[in-house]
Design a protein around this motif. Structure first.
Motif, short mmCIF file in Angstrom:
data_model
loop_
_atom_site.label_atom_id
_atom_site.label_comp_id
_atom_site.label_asym_id
_atom_site.label_seq_id
_atom_site.Cartn_x
_atom_site.Cartn_y
_atom_site.Cartn_z
N SER A 83 1.33 -1.06 -0.11
CA SER A 83 0.15 0.11 -0.04
C SER A 83 0.89 1.54 0.16
O SER A 83 0.29 2.20 -1.00
CB SER A 83 -1.21 -0.35 1.29
OG SER A 83 -1.93 -0.91 1.16
N ILE B 88 7.42 -4.04 9.45
CA ILE B 88 7.60 -2.26 10.78
C ILE B 88 6.77 -1.30 10.76
O ILE B 88 6.27 -1.38 12.35
CB ILE B 88 8.72 -1.13 9.35
CG1 ILE B 88 9.55 -1.40 9.37
CG2 ILE B 88 8.64 0.02 10.46
CD1 ILE B 88 10.41 -0.86 8.22
N VAL C 113 10.91 -0.93 0.25
CA VAL C 113 9.17 -0.50 0.81
C VAL C 113 8.83 -1.26 1.03
O VAL C 113 8.47 -1.75 2.27
CB VAL C 113 8.81 0.88 0.85
CG1 VAL C 113 7.72 1.14 1.16
CG2 VAL C 113 10.22 1.99 0.61
N VAL D 268 14.49 0.74 -4.63
CA VAL D 268 13.82 1.54 -2.72
C VAL D 268 12.73 1.43 -2.27
O VAL D 268 12.54 0.50 -1.56
CB VAL D 268 14.21 3.06 -3.06
CG1 VAL D 268 13.41 4.12 -1.07
CG2 VAL D 268 15.76 3.78 -2.79
N LEU D 269 12.05 1.81 -3.51
CA LEU D 269 10.48 0.79 -3.40
C LEU D 269 10.08 -0.64 -3.29
O LEU D 269 9.18 -0.71 -2.15
CB LEU D 269 9.56 1.10 -4.58
CG LEU D 269 8.98 3.11 -4.93
CD1 LEU D 269 8.39 3.22 -5.91
CD2 LEU D 269 8.12 3.13 -3.31
N CYS E 66 9.50 -4.04 3.34
CA CYS E 66 10.03 -4.39 4.84
C CYS E 66 8.28 -3.65 5.45
O CYS E 66 8.34 -3.72 7.12
CB CYS E 66 11.32 -3.73 4.66
SG CYS E 66 13.43 -4.80 4.36
N VAL E 67 7.87 -2.85 4.46
CA VAL E 67 7.33 -1.21 5.83
C VAL E 67 5.85 -2.53 6.64
O VAL E 67 5.11 -1.52 7.56
CB VAL E 67 6.91 -0.90 4.58
CG1 VAL E 67 5.89 -0.23 5.96
CG2 VAL E 67 7.81 0.45 4.48
N LEU F 149 3.21 5.89 -3.15
CA LEU F 149 3.80 7.09 -2.89
C LEU F 149 3.93 6.79 -4.94
O LEU F 149 4.60 7.83 -5.10
CB LEU F 149 4.92 6.40 -3.11
CG LEU F 149 5.15 6.64 -1.18
CD1 LEU F 149 7.26 5.41 -0.74
CD2 LEU F 149 5.94 7.70 -0.64
#
Lengths: 211, 211, 211
Positions: free
Chosen positions: A51, A135, A128, A124-125, A131-132, A56
């Motif tokens: 998501s 987190i 993300v 980078v995405l 991992c996000v 983003l």
């Protein structure tokens, strides 16, 4: 910044969401929460990373249009709720989480590239995406975040995302790029679990730095 | 809600990202994390505020299309990693953070106005641009958020954003509006650092309120 | 994924934002923060849930185009600041929060359906609209999240969102669907407050599970 979504192997996508959802649901169960909270944790952990990637980029979150994601998340919550926690070996879950991490990081980078994101931000995405979710799960639960653990975790996500983006830019077919990248990330994370591999921590302090 | 992005001075944008990224990277280093985690903190702190602004407006995050942002974030992480922490005086960093806060709050308000957001929400988005990266950094690290510290911080961001929006609506040229607003916010935050200026805290409790 | 926004009763929308903003402002006041921080908490609590819903769907956050939301949030912060906390009975606030939760969960589901989201994800977005503002408030303040409390909370949001989506799909007029769903969710949350109703917590652990 348009069109040509990668034709993702749908099973992979659903399996990754399921595994992440399960880790969220089981954490909530370990914290002795109610079923509704367990389901909420399954949701945010399962779909959180993808998501954030989607918003983003500026496209609707992937699970709003998927007929699979919500039922899969709900099933993961039911599994966590009705099966006794002691039959879920912690190690098995860590390996499943490793598979989800590797697959989603590769997938996230591929989706970002397909939507016109430049290579470095696409990598980078991918990280993300992988991992996000975990987190957010850890921040909501108030437990120390996976980010802060010494074992290789973000590094494995970065390996998957980088290899996948590199392979796609080099012209490899998507299934080969995704498969190769996911296997490499999974192997690295697996090695980190098995041999407890840690990156060196920052150590340039001395006593005078404390404040 | 379209077009006419403000022609931002690119150096300012990059410098602001670099300073914020550095504060994130240094916090992770102080917490003795690995390099990958240091880089991740540099990223979320450097681009977090602007990303939240962009997704609230409904446009892709600014760093997805910038050739500068990812390398700058990576460089900040390398700097934090390879230079001994004791040569980074805490006070210098606080001043650099003040500069980033003031510049980004003004920039965020200007971008929101240029994208058609109404004045009051545009000011709020300016504050979000300046503050949210640091808030995410603190929440992820599990340290008390800048939000909760008594020294003027959000207030300085609000001053920058309000002055910038006001000057643009009054018809000032963009560079003048941005520069004047950023200097005013920086001066206020600098005064707060220097003289430890605090806003009065809420104090209408008495003993019977405790529960 | 376009057009035909539900014609929401504007008073309901503003009242819900006001109530949530007030709960955020009062928490910050209890934590003895400055006025600016109180206002910031009012903002993120008041608009957080709806903003996350909107960015997941891929539309600009609702408060960017509303002439009401920013003044309402500011007024809530002023109220919390200038009126002594002891005249805010905790129970009254819990009831007001219950009203906001129920109304926003129904509203969120209705908006998602109107924007073309499938039914099950629309219900999830309704829950997100009702709950996420409070979750962000609690995470920022570093207090245990409403998510982790045993009393029915997310469940009441889920009831509101499900009833509203079901009624709209069954063809009921919007005002009837919204009103009925909000009343049902409010009644359930009210009953939970009044009789301290809790869902059963996960309890399949035994001593050997601890690790």
């Amino acid at each position: 910044m348009t069109s040509a979504l990668p034709v993702l192997p749908p099973l992979l996508d659903v399996a990754g969401t399921a595994v992440f959802a399960l880790t969220g649901a089981l954490l909530a169960a370990r914290l002795r929460q109610s079923f509704v909270t367990v389901a909420f944790f399954a949701l945010v952990t399962g779909v959180g990373g993808g998501s954030v990637r989607d918003v983003l980029i500026g496209v609707p979150a992937f699970w709003l249009t998927s007929p699979w994601v919500a039922p899969v998340v709900f099933t993961a919550a039911m599994l966590a709720w009705f099966m006794p926690v002691r039959i879920w070996p912690a190690l098995l879950l860590e390996w499943a989480d490793a598979a989800g991490l590797a697959a989603f990081s590769a997938l996230g980078a591929a989706k970002a590239l397909a939507l016109g994101v430049a290579p470095l931000p696409a990598i980078v995405l991918g990280v993300v995406t992988g991992c996000v979710g975990g987190i957010i799960r850890d921040v909501l639960a108030g437990v120390p975040s996976i980010l802060m653990r010494p074992e290789l975790y973000v590094t494995a996500a970065a390996l998957s995302a980088t290899l996948c983006a590199g392979a796609l830019i080099a012209g490899l077919p998507q299934s080969a790029a995704l498969g190769m990248a996911a296997i490499a990330g999974f192997a690295l994370r697996g090695a980190a679990i098995w041999w407890k591999i840690e990156l060196p921590a920052y150590s340039r302090f001395d006593a005078t730095d404390k404040h």
